[in-house]
Design a protein around this motif. Structure first.
Motif, mmCIF file in Angstrom:
data_model
loop_
_atom_site.group_PDB
_atom_site.id
_atom_site.type_symbol
_atom_site.label_atom_id
_atom_site.label_comp_id
_atom_site.label_asym_id
_atom_site.label_seq_id
_atom_site.Cartn_x
_atom_site.Cartn_y
_atom_site.Cartn_z
ATOM 1 N N MET A 222 11.645 12.050 -10.306
ATOM 2 C CA MET A 222 10.359 11.742 -9.674
ATOM 3 C C MET A 222 9.727 10.521 -10.328
ATOM 4 N N ALA A 223 9.839 10.460 -11.659
ATOM 5 C CA ALA A 223 9.304 9.316 -12.385
ATOM 6 C C ALA A 223 10.042 8.044 -12.002
ATOM 7 N N LEU A 224 11.382 8.120 -11.830
ATOM 8 C CA LEU A 224 12.154 6.946 -11.416
ATOM 9 C C LEU A 224 11.714 6.480 -10.036
ATOM 10 N N THR A 225 11.488 7.429 -9.130
ATOM 11 C CA THR A 225 10.996 7.075 -7.796
ATOM 12 C C THR A 225 9.660 6.350 -7.891
ATOM 13 N N ALA A 226 8.759 6.878 -8.713
ATOM 14 C CA ALA A 226 7.447 6.262 -8.881
ATOM 15 C C ALA A 226 7.556 4.898 -9.555
ATOM 16 N N TRP B 202 0.825 -1.203 0.000
ATOM 17 C CA TRP B 202 0.000 0.000 0.000
ATOM 18 C C TRP B 202 0.862 1.256 0.000
ATOM 19 N N LEU B 203 2.017 1.212 0.675
ATOM 20 C CA LEU B 203 2.925 2.347 0.625
ATOM 21 C C LEU B 203 3.430 2.555 -0.801
ATOM 22 N N ALA B 204 3.695 1.450 -1.502
ATOM 23 C CA ALA B 204 4.135 1.556 -2.895
ATOM 24 C C ALA B 204 3.045 2.208 -3.746
ATOM 25 N N CYS B 205 1.786 1.834 -3.504
ATOM 26 C CA CYS B 205 0.676 2.472 -4.235
ATOM 27 C C CYS B 205 0.638 3.972 -3.950
ATOM 28 N N ILE B 206 0.821 4.338 -2.671
ATOM 29 C CA ILE B 206 0.819 5.752 -2.297
ATOM 30 C C ILE B 206 1.976 6.479 -2.978
ATOM 31 N N PHE B 207 3.141 5.825 -3.026
ATOM 32 C CA PHE B 207 4.292 6.435 -3.682
ATOM 33 C C PHE B 207 4.019 6.696 -5.155
ATOM 34 N N VAL B 208 3.453 5.709 -5.829
ATOM 35 C CA VAL B 208 3.180 5.868 -7.260
ATOM 36 C C VAL B 208 2.202 7.014 -7.485
ATOM 37 N N VAL B 209 1.080 6.995 -6.778
ATOM 38 C CA VAL B 209 0.062 8.029 -6.948
ATOM 39 C C VAL B 209 0.589 9.389 -6.472
ATOM 40 N N GLY B 210 1.309 9.394 -5.344
ATOM 41 C CA GLY B 210 1.806 10.642 -4.781
ATOM 42 C C GLY B 210 2.813 11.334 -5.688
ATOM 43 N N TRP B 211 3.808 10.596 -6.150
ATOM 44 C CA TRP B 211 4.813 11.213 -7.013
ATOM 45 C C TRP B 211 4.243 11.560 -8.380
ATOM 46 N N ILE C 125 -6.817 -0.738 -7.110
ATOM 47 C CA ILE C 125 -5.981 0.410 -6.776
ATOM 48 C C ILE C 125 -4.641 0.313 -7.492
ATOM 49 N N GLY C 126 -4.127 -0.911 -7.627
ATOM 50 C CA GLY C 126 -2.878 -1.089 -8.355
ATOM 51 C C GLY C 126 -3.010 -0.673 -9.813
ATOM 52 N N LEU C 127 -4.103 -1.067 -10.451
ATOM 53 C CA LEU C 127 -4.333 -0.677 -11.845
ATOM 54 C C LEU C 127 -4.467 0.836 -11.982
ATOM 55 N N PHE C 128 -5.176 1.451 -11.041
ATOM 56 C CA PHE C 128 -5.326 2.899 -11.078
ATOM 57 C C PHE C 128 -3.970 3.591 -10.959
ATOM 58 N N ALA C 129 -3.151 3.131 -9.995
ATOM 59 C CA ALA C 129 -1.844 3.752 -9.774
ATOM 60 C C ALA C 129 -0.961 3.637 -11.010
ATOM 61 N N LEU C 130 -0.901 2.446 -11.597
ATOM 62 C CA LEU C 130 -0.044 2.246 -12.763
ATOM 63 C C LEU C 130 -0.570 2.999 -13.983
ATOM 64 N N GLY C 131 -1.890 3.003 -14.165
ATOM 65 C CA GLY C 131 -2.468 3.726 -15.295
ATOM 66 C C GLY C 131 -2.283 5.228 -15.171
ATOM 67 N N PHE C 132 -2.444 5.748 -13.961
ATOM 68 C CA PHE C 132 -2.252 7.172 -13.700
ATOM 69 C C PHE C 132 -0.820 7.583 -14.021
ATOM 70 N N GLY D 59 10.057 2.796 -9.405
ATOM 71 C CA GLY D 59 10.553 1.817 -8.445
ATOM 72 C C GLY D 59 9.425 1.250 -7.603
ATOM 73 N N ALA D 60 8.565 2.144 -7.098
ATOM 74 C CA ALA D 60 7.408 1.686 -6.324
ATOM 75 C C ALA D 60 6.429 0.928 -7.208
ATOM 76 N N ALA D 61 6.330 1.330 -8.486
ATOM 77 C CA ALA D 61 5.410 0.665 -9.409
ATOM 78 C C ALA D 61 5.788 -0.798 -9.620
ATOM 79 N N LEU D 62 7.082 -1.116 -9.530
ATOM 80 C CA LEU D 62 7.514 -2.512 -9.648
ATOM 81 C C LEU D 62 6.894 -3.358 -8.551
ATOM 82 N N ILE D 63 6.895 -2.829 -7.317
ATOM 83 C CA ILE D 63 6.296 -3.558 -6.199
ATOM 84 C C ILE D 63 4.795 -3.703 -6.403
ATOM 85 N N VAL D 64 4.144 -2.640 -6.869
ATOM 86 C CA VAL D 64 2.701 -2.691 -7.118
ATOM 87 C C VAL D 64 2.373 -3.747 -8.165
#
Length: 209
Positions: free
Chosen positions: A54-58, A16-25, A164-171, A60-65
């Motif tokens: 910022m995209a690289l940070t997102a 869930w933190l990874a999802c927050i990271f993706v959406v947040g960044w 939520i994972g699909l939303f984060a990655l699609g966003f 990285g978290a997207a891999l976990i998602v």
């Protein structure tokens, strides 16, 4: 972080933190785009570098998602994802610090600080970027310190996990495409972005403007 971690709520915190990271960044990048298009505040090369990190940070978290959506997240996946995120934060933080230092002498001018671009809540965007990069490193370090409790190896890739994972990655994918197009329009048919861009060069190169 072990393969035998129980898939309880505590064990799912890193997902869930990874999802927050993706959406947040991704939201932070959106904020830069909003300033760019809303106030015609053209980003300079250092600004664009910060967006890249910022995209690289997102990512990285997207891999976990993504791995969580598939049902299994190994210890290697967690380490790779958060490792990429930390690298993005370190590089982005240095870039933001560099841009801040370039304008630090503005405080000595008679008319006060100027800096590059507009300010949000009294601080320029690159200062906010530096603050967010540092805060993100702290958050990643904190969650990894408790990784033995917060990193489940197995998930059920249905329901909220998948939605939520699909939303984060699609966003993230959508915003990265928009940012790529905006950079192309700024640079036009040239290899390099000007140090102080003042127009969308592509439209001039094509004779539209």
């Amino acid at each position: 972080m072990t393969e035998s971690a129980k898939p309880d709520f505590a064990g799912q915190l890193q997902y869930w933190l990874a999802c927050i990271f993706v959406v947040g960044w991704t939201g932070v990048i959106c904020g830069g785009l909003a300033v760019q298009f809303g106030s015609w505040d053209y980003p300079c090369p250092l600004c664009m570098l910060q967006r890249i990190f910022m995209a690289l940070t997102a990512l990285g978290a997207a891999l976990i998602v993504r791995k969580g959506m598939l049902g299994v997240v190994t210890a290697r996946d967690y380490m790779t994802g958060w490792g990429l995120a930390v690298l993005g934060c370190l590089a982005g933080g240095f870039t933001a610090w560099r841009q801040t230092m370039l304008h630090i002498n503005d405080w000595q001018k008679p008319d006060g600080p100027v800096g590059y671009g507009g300010a949000v809540l009294g601080l320029h965007l690159y200062v906010w970027a530096w603050i967010l990069f540092v805060a993100a490193i702290f958050a990643i370090g904190l969650v990894l310190a408790f990784g033995y409790r917060t990193a489940a190896a197995r998930f059920t890739p249905t329901g909220a996990h998948r939605g939520i994972g699909l939303f984060a990655l699609g966003f993230l994918a959508l915003v990265l495409v928009i940012n790529l197009v905006s950079v192309f329009c700024l640079a036009g048919l040239h290899w390099f972005l000007p140090d102080d861009p003042d127009r969308y060069q592509l439209f001039y190169d094509l004779g539209i403007l």
